[in-house]
Design an enzyme around this catalytic site. Structure first.
Site, mmCIF file in Angstrom:
data_model
loop_
_atom_site.group_PDB
_atom_site.id
_atom_site.type_symbol
_atom_site.label_atom_id
_atom_site.label_comp_id
_atom_site.label_asym_id
_atom_site.label_seq_id
_atom_site.Cartn_x
_atom_site.Cartn_y
_atom_site.Cartn_z
ATOM 1 N N HIS A 20 0.873 -1.171 0.000
ATOM 2 C CA HIS A 20 0.000 0.000 0.000
ATOM 3 C C HIS A 20 0.915 1.227 0.000
ATOM 4 O O HIS A 20 1.933 1.245 0.696
ATOM 5 C CB HIS A 20 -0.821 0.088 1.285
ATOM 6 N N GLU A 56 -2.013 6.112 0.058
ATOM 7 C CA GLU A 56 -3.433 6.058 0.439
ATOM 8 C C GLU A 56 -3.737 7.211 1.401
ATOM 9 O O GLU A 56 -4.731 7.921 1.218
ATOM 10 C CB GLU A 56 -3.752 4.704 1.103
HETATM 11 N N1 LIG Z 1 -7.514 0.405 3.392
HETATM 12 C C1 LIG Z 1 -6.509 -0.169 4.066
HETATM 13 N N2 LIG Z 1 -5.303 0.421 4.125
HETATM 14 C C2 LIG Z 1 -4.294 -0.116 4.825
HETATM 15 N N3 LIG Z 1 -4.401 -1.279 5.507
HETATM 16 C C3 LIG Z 1 -5.604 -1.890 5.494
HETATM 17 C C4 LIG Z 1 -6.682 -1.377 4.765
HETATM 18 N N4 LIG Z 1 -7.722 -2.202 4.918
HETATM 19 C C5 LIG Z 1 -7.325 -3.202 5.690
HETATM 20 N N5 LIG Z 1 -6.058 -3.029 6.044
HETATM 21 C C6 LIG Z 1 -5.329 -3.938 6.920
HETATM 22 O O1 LIG Z 1 -5.153 -3.333 8.147
HETATM 23 C C7 LIG Z 1 -4.071 -3.959 8.775
HETATM 24 C C8 LIG Z 1 -3.652 -3.020 9.887
HETATM 25 C C9 LIG Z 1 -3.142 -3.711 11.086
HETATM 26 C C10 LIG Z 1 -2.328 -2.806 11.927
HETATM 27 O O2 LIG Z 1 -2.065 -1.690 11.563
HETATM 28 C C11 LIG Z 1 -1.827 -3.276 13.225
HETATM 29 C C12 LIG Z 1 -1.125 -2.380 14.029
HETATM 30 C C13 LIG Z 1 -0.685 -2.813 15.281
HETATM 31 C C14 LIG Z 1 -0.951 -4.106 15.711
HETATM 32 C C15 LIG Z 1 -1.644 -4.967 14.899
HETATM 33 C C16 LIG Z 1 -1.979 -6.344 15.357
HETATM 34 O O3 LIG Z 1 -2.489 -7.155 14.598
HETATM 35 O O4 LIG Z 1 -1.762 -6.632 16.535
HETATM 36 C C17 LIG Z 1 -2.079 -4.558 13.646
HETATM 37 C C18 LIG Z 1 -3.067 -4.103 7.662
HETATM 38 O O5 LIG Z 1 -2.153 -5.093 7.817
HETATM 39 C C19 LIG Z 1 -3.962 -4.332 6.437
HETATM 40 O O6 LIG Z 1 -3.974 -5.666 6.038
HETATM 41 ZN ZN LIG Z 2 -6.006 -2.279 1.354
#
Ligand SMILES: Nc1ncnc2c1ncn2[C@@H]1O[C@H](CCC(=O)c2cccc(C(=O)O)c2)[C@@H](O)[C@H]1O
Ligand SMILES: [Zn+2]
Length: 353
Positions: free
Chosen positions: A210, A213
């Site tokens: 990504h 965005e």
């Molecule tokens: N539009 C989007 N744009 C970007 N990403 C998107 C979008 N939509 C979905 N995602 C997903 O969101 C996840 C975010 C997970 C994340 O930040 C995080 C931070 C700290 C701890 C943990 C954990 O699991 O403990 C997770 C990403 O890996 C991605 O696969």
């Molecule tokens: Zn995405």
């Protein structure tokens, strides 16, 4: 397409055309694709969760004030997935929803780190997604492939773990084709992930981070330079940099455009202000995708209808857009040719009727 998603500005017969059009989906998240039914069922099993158990209440719950709020809600749904059986069921149901929309091939973005750090056994996790992939292909005819993404905000520990899971021959699932980077971009610079992408690319995976965005065009440049991106997830802010647009067009680096997502996370103010027209005008290879469809109240068919309105497309234009998705995919050449043929046959029959 479900009735509530019919765009009144798009003719009904174009909606019908889209519903039957064979498609490829290149940017859709695993947990973000959980249907309201699955989410509410899982929430009911885990009363400690703040996720509503009533599917109707999910509409409000899935209304986001900004990108950070979206990630917060997203992680509350991630927290509901606790066993390999949850993972298998979710994956299988996602494939069913894709098949219903005539999606022949999909690259599903999965964040294995989020599951393994929550205690799901890594081998059982891989077995669950592979089992669902094989069942979906046999039963629905939809081919699934995986993109494992690093949740960048979770730090380099998550990058190391994701890279290990994606490159260890004893774990790496057969369906894995690419390596990504997701989550918030602000304060999560792309260059720091270079060593991890280098290892994934050396192991034969494609690079699909990504970028652009929620931050500016420099993030897209960084994804190209440091992460050797072959496609860009979103890339929305590329429109602010004509040199970048020209570069993307010339190098045939596709953008994975997800219009409704960008409005729902407030990355873009309104659909009419979405830069998809600038991308098309600059000759960039635009693909249409849904990102986290139930969370954004959309599906892939609706994203095609949105694109038809914004780009003023007829059936031939929509068929060309669907072929962009196939071309930009990591499917092998015979597989691509089969879906392109299907799109052509379907479109010719539609126009002749
Ligand atoms: N539009 C989007 N744009 C970007 N990403 C998107 C979008 N939509 C979905 N995602 C997903 O969101 C996840 C975010 C997970 C994340 O930040 C995080 C931070 C700290 C701890 C943990 C954990 O699991 O403990 C997770 C990403 O890996 C991605 O696969
Ligand atoms: Zn995405």
């Amino acid at each position: 397409m479900t009735e509530h998603l019919v765009d009144p500005d798009v003719p009904r017969d174009l909606h019908a055309f889209i519903s039957g059009l064979p498609k490829a989906e290149l940017h859709v998240h695993h947990v973000g694709s959980a249907s309201p039914r699955i989410v509410s069922e899982l929430a009911a099993r885990h009363p400690d969760s703040k996720v509503p158990t009533d599917p109707e209440a999910l509409v409000d719950y899935f209304t986001f004030t900004d990108f950070a709020h979206f990630i917060d809600v997203y992680l509350s749904v991630v927290d509901l997935i606790r066993t390999p059986e949850d993972v298998r069921l979710l994956t299988y149901e996602v494939a069913r929803d894709l098949a219903r929309q005539q999606v022949r091939y999909a690259e599903l973005t999965i964040t294995p780190f989020s599951s393994t750090r929550r205690g799901i056994d890594e081998a059982a996790f891989m077995a669950a997604i592979e089992d669902a992939r094989k069942a979906a292909e046999a039963e629905f005819g939809t081919v699934l492939r995986w993109c494992f993404d690093i949740p960048g905000e979770a730090g380099l520990e998550s990058a190391e773990e994701t890279t290990r899971l994606a490159t260890d021959d004893r774990l790496r699932p057969e369906g894995l084709v690419s390596f990504g980077l997701g989550g918030p971009e602000i304060g999560v610079a792309r260059p720091q992930f270079k060593p991890y992408f280098d290892r994934a690319i050396a192991a034969g995976l494609h690079s699909v981070p990504h970028a652009g965005e929620t931050t500016g065009p420099q993030t897209v440049w960084d994804a190209l330079e440091y992460l050797r991106a072959e496609r860009i997830g979103h890339g929305t802010s590329s429109a602010q940099d004509p040199k970048l647009l020209a570069h993307l067009a010339e190098r045939r680096i596709p953008l994975e455009v997800c219009p409704t997502s960008n409005i729902a996370t407030r990355a873009v103010r309104s659909l009419d202000e979405h830069p998809i027209r600038e991308f098309a005008r600059a000759g960039v290879l635009v693909t249409i995708n849904s990102d986290d469809p139930p969370m954004f109240g959309t599906d892939l068919d609706n994203e095609y209808a949105v694109a038809a309105r914004l780009l003023d497309l007829d059936e031939r234009g929509l068929a060309a857009l669907a072929k962009n998705g196939v071309e930009a995919s990591f499917l092998d050449a015979p597989g691509k040719a089969r879906i392109v043929d299907e799109i052509d046959t379907y479109t010719a029959a539609w126009l002749a009727s």
